[in-house]
Design a protein around this motif. Structure first.
Motif, PDB file in Angstrom:
ATOM      1  N   LYS A   1       0.818  -1.212   0.000  1.00 40.28           N
ATOM      2  CA  LYS A   1       0.000   0.000   0.000  1.00 40.28           C
ATOM      3  C   LYS A   1       0.856   1.268   0.000  1.00 40.28           C
ATOM      4  O   LYS A   1       0.548   2.248  -0.678  1.00 40.28           O
ATOM      5  CB  LYS A   1      -0.948  -0.005   1.197  1.00 40.28           C
ATOM      6  CG  LYS A   1      -2.124  -0.965   1.063  1.00 40.28           C
ATOM      7  CD  LYS A   1      -3.100  -0.801   2.200  1.00 40.28           C
ATOM      8  CE  LYS A   1      -4.303  -1.722   2.026  1.00 40.28           C
ATOM      9  NZ  LYS A   1      -5.271  -1.594   3.134  1.00 40.28           N
ATOM     10  N   GLN A   2       1.935   1.217   0.761  1.00 34.93           N
ATOM     11  CA  GLN A   2       2.811   2.391   0.824  1.00 34.93           C
ATOM     12  C   GLN A   2       3.537   2.596  -0.500  1.00 34.93           C
ATOM     13  O   GLN A   2       3.707   3.730  -0.969  1.00 34.93           O
ATOM     14  CB  GLN A   2       3.818   2.224   1.969  1.00 34.93           C
ATOM     15  CG  GLN A   2       4.588   3.501   2.287  1.00 34.93           C
ATOM     16  CD  GLN A   2       5.470   3.336   3.508  1.00 34.93           C
ATOM     17  OE1 GLN A   2       5.399   2.325   4.202  1.00 34.93           O
ATOM     18  NE2 GLN A   2       6.314   4.316   3.768  1.00 34.93           N
ATOM     19  N   ALA A   3       3.956   1.494  -1.124  1.00 36.83           N
ATOM     20  CA  ALA A   3       4.637   1.583  -2.421  1.00 36.83           C
ATOM     21  C   ALA A   3       3.709   2.171  -3.475  1.00 36.83           C
ATOM     22  O   ALA A   3       4.113   3.005  -4.298  1.00 36.83           O
ATOM     23  CB  ALA A   3       5.125   0.206  -2.851  1.00 36.83           C
ATOM     24  N   VAL A   4       2.444   1.746  -3.465  1.00 37.87           N
ATOM     25  CA  VAL A   4       1.457   2.265  -4.418  1.00 37.87           C
ATOM     26  C   VAL A   4       1.217   3.744  -4.178  1.00 37.87           C
ATOM     27  O   VAL A   4       1.160   4.546  -5.123  1.00 37.87           O
ATOM     28  CB  VAL A   4       0.138   1.473  -4.307  1.00 37.87           C
ATOM     29  CG1 VAL A   4      -0.982   2.173  -5.072  1.00 37.87           C
ATOM     30  CG2 VAL A   4       0.329   0.055  -4.833  1.00 37.87           C
ATOM     31  N   LYS A   5       1.078   4.153  -2.925  1.00 40.98           N
ATOM     32  CA  LYS A   5       0.806   5.547  -2.575  1.00 40.98           C
ATOM     33  C   LYS A   5       1.926   6.458  -3.070  1.00 40.98           C
ATOM     34  O   LYS A   5       1.686   7.492  -3.705  1.00 40.98           O
ATOM     35  CB  LYS A   5       0.641   5.674  -1.069  1.00 40.98           C
ATOM     36  CG  LYS A   5       0.331   7.081  -0.562  1.00 40.98           C
ATOM     37  CD  LYS A   5       0.085   7.064   0.937  1.00 40.98           C
ATOM     38  CE  LYS A   5      -0.272   8.453   1.456  1.00 40.98           C
ATOM     39  NZ  LYS A   5       0.886   9.381   1.362  1.00 40.98           N
ATOM     40  N   LEU A   6       3.166   6.051  -2.811  1.00 38.21           N
ATOM     41  CA  LEU A   6       4.307   6.875  -3.219  1.00 38.21           C
ATOM     42  C   LEU A   6       4.440   6.928  -4.739  1.00 38.21           C
ATOM     43  O   LEU A   6       4.738   7.981  -5.310  1.00 38.21           O
ATOM     44  CB  LEU A   6       5.595   6.339  -2.588  1.00 38.21           C
ATOM     45  CG  LEU A   6       5.758   6.576  -1.082  1.00 38.21           C
ATOM     46  CD1 LEU A   6       7.010   5.898  -0.563  1.00 38.21           C
ATOM     47  CD2 LEU A   6       5.812   8.079  -0.801  1.00 38.21           C
ATOM     48  N   THR A   7       4.216   5.799  -5.397  1.00 33.93           N
ATOM     49  CA  THR A   7       4.305   5.771  -6.863  1.00 33.93           C
ATOM     50  C   THR A   7       3.257   6.682  -7.475  1.00 33.93           C
ATOM     51  O   THR A   7       3.531   7.393  -8.458  1.00 33.93           O
ATOM     52  CB  THR A   7       4.127   4.335  -7.387  1.00 33.93           C
ATOM     53  OG1 THR A   7       5.093   3.474  -6.789  1.00 33.93           O
ATOM     54  CG2 THR A   7       4.300   4.284  -8.898  1.00 33.93           C
ATOM     55  N   ALA A   8       2.052   6.679  -6.913  1.00 34.89           N
ATOM     56  CA  ALA A   8       0.985   7.547  -7.417  1.00 34.89           C
ATOM     57  C   ALA A   8       1.355   9.019  -7.245  1.00 34.89           C
ATOM     58  O   ALA A   8       1.115   9.843  -8.139  1.00 34.89           O
ATOM     59  CB  ALA A   8      -0.327   7.237  -6.700  1.00 34.89           C
ATOM     60  N   GLU A   9       1.960   9.368  -6.108  1.00 41.93           N
ATOM     61  CA  GLU A   9       2.354  10.752  -5.851  1.00 41.93           C
ATOM     62  C   GLU A   9       3.475  11.190  -6.789  1.00 41.93           C
ATOM     63  O   GLU A   9       3.503  12.338  -7.270  1.00 41.93           O
ATOM     64  CB  GLU A   9       2.795  10.904  -4.394  1.00 41.93           C
ATOM     65  CG  GLU A   9       1.644  10.758  -3.394  1.00 41.93           C
ATOM     66  CD  GLU A   9       2.112  10.770  -1.957  1.00 41.93           C
ATOM     67  OE1 GLU A   9       3.353  10.797  -1.735  1.00 41.93           O
ATOM     68  OE2 GLU A   9       1.258  10.752  -1.050  1.00 41.93           O
ATOM     69  N   ILE A  10       4.389  10.252  -7.077  1.00 47.61           N
ATOM     70  CA  ILE A  10       5.531  10.581  -7.945  1.00 47.61           C
ATOM     71  C   ILE A  10       5.102  10.711  -9.406  1.00 47.61           C
ATOM     72  O   ILE A  10       5.515  11.642 -10.112  1.00 47.61           O
ATOM     73  CB  ILE A  10       6.632   9.505  -7.819  1.00 47.61           C
ATOM     74  CG1 ILE A  10       7.245   9.538  -6.409  1.00 47.61           C
ATOM     75  CG2 ILE A  10       7.718   9.679  -8.885  1.00 47.61           C
ATOM     76  CD1 ILE A  10       8.116   8.332  -6.103  1.00 47.61           C
ATOM     77  N   SER A  11       4.242   9.787  -9.837  1.00 44.93           N
ATOM     78  CA  SER A  11       3.923   9.688 -11.269  1.00 44.93           C
ATOM     79  C   SER A  11       2.634  10.385 -11.675  1.00 44.93           C
ATOM     80  O   SER A  11       2.441  10.705 -12.857  1.00 44.93           O
ATOM     81  CB  SER A  11       3.831   8.217 -11.673  1.00 44.93           C
ATOM     82  OG  SER A  11       2.712   7.598 -11.035  1.00 44.93           O
ATOM     83  N   GLY A  12       1.723  10.563 -10.729  1.00 42.28           N
ATOM     84  CA  GLY A  12       0.428  11.109 -11.064  1.00 42.28           C
ATOM     85  C   GLY A  12      -0.529  10.073 -11.642  1.00 42.28           C
ATOM     86  O   GLY A  12      -1.638  10.415 -12.069  1.00 42.28           O
TER      87      GLY A  12
END
Length: 288
Positions: free
Chosen positions: A257-268
């Motif tokens: 979940k944390q990996a997904v959250k950060l990836t979404a913030e980085i990539s949009g």
């Protein structure tokens, strides 16, 4: 011989009365107390196997009296007696009464001993021919269509085989809701009357299932296990290669979940799409 001050959780046949273990027969013949979902049904099973209960106390434990029955069973265990828990069919506490009792017994530091045996979900899965090694057992869906559809919506994106129990008087409406939520082409295995005379295991799409269930009134009879194939995850999504690489790196270091959250913030990128991609990546990763 049975253990004093112990609760035995005893699995019993789901149809064919011969589907009971030798250990279960031995335990039922030696315990001091048998707590049964319906005493008459259990007496029929005991009689079939020649189990004498002349010196055994039988009490009812079902969904409407489990709390009070649990108090009584704690008293028996405190007095050094052994108790066997039976549901009408299958393994107690699995979509059947018993979980509250087991919880109470453990809270009082008494021993709980499982006596394994029949379970309708596992029985159906073993004969379904579904290669997916992962499954989610849900049990009974809500009886009302609105709540049922809401529950199905929460499960729709899961890549695991979904296993449900359903009663005959709700099977038509349940399948109709599954078509709406999962789509008509999702594959399904219908297992009904398992281990009984009219046992049926039928594989089709959800759209075909509604036709099959209406084609013959006998198809709507009996207890059902429904096994819905998991959703197919596209391994190569429209998510950019750079974003996929970022997600891969973060999955190696962080919880999903944390990996997904950060990836979404980085990539949009859309978080739900990334979450589904992350699940597929985790599934493909080799075990350590």
């Amino acid at each position: 011989m049975s253990v004093k001050s112990a609760l035995y959780v005893v699995a019993t046949p789901i149809g064919n009365l011969n589907d009971i273990s030798l250990r279960a027969i031995q335990i039922l013949g030696h315990v001091d107390v048998i707590a049964a979902e319906h005493v008459q049904n259990s007496m029929h099973l005991l009689s079939h196997h020649g189990i004498t209960v002349k010196n055994t106390q039988l009490i009812a434990l079902h969904q409407h009296n489990e709390k009070n029955a649990a108090d009584k069973i704690i008293t028996f265990l405190t007095a050094g007696k052994s108790v066997a828990l039976l549901s009408d069919a299958g393994t107690p506490a699995i979509s059947d009464p018993g979980a509250l009792l087991v919880q109470r017994v453990l809270e009082h530091n008494f021993t709980v001993i499982p006596i394994p045996g029949p379970n309708a979900a596992v029985c159906a899965l073993s004969a379904a021919g579904i290669a997916n090694p992962h499954f989610l057992f849900y049990g009974f869906l809500p009886a009302k269509s609105g709540l049922r559809r809401r529950a199905l919506t929460e499960l729709a994106a899961f890549p695991y085989t979904l296993i449900f129990y359903e009663a005959p008087h709700r099977i038509v409406e349940c399948l109709a809701d599954m078509v709406v939520i999962f789509g008509p082409q999702r594959k399904l295995v219908i297992a009904r009357e398992l281990t009984k005379l009219f046992e049926t295991i039928h594989t089709c799409t959800l759209e075909e299932a509604t036709i099959w269930i209406d084609a013959d009134s006998h198809h709507q009879k009996g207890e059902f296990v429904l096994l819905v194939h998991g959703t197919q995850i596209e391994k190569k999504s429209r998510i950019s290669e750079q974003t996929q690489n970022t997600l891969n790196v973060l999955l190696n270091e962080l919880p999903l979940k944390q990996a997904v959250k950060l990836t979404a913030e980085i990539s949009g990128e859309n978080r739900n799409a990334l979450y589904q991609l992350a699940l597929s990546i985790k599934t493909d990763l080799p075990t350590q």
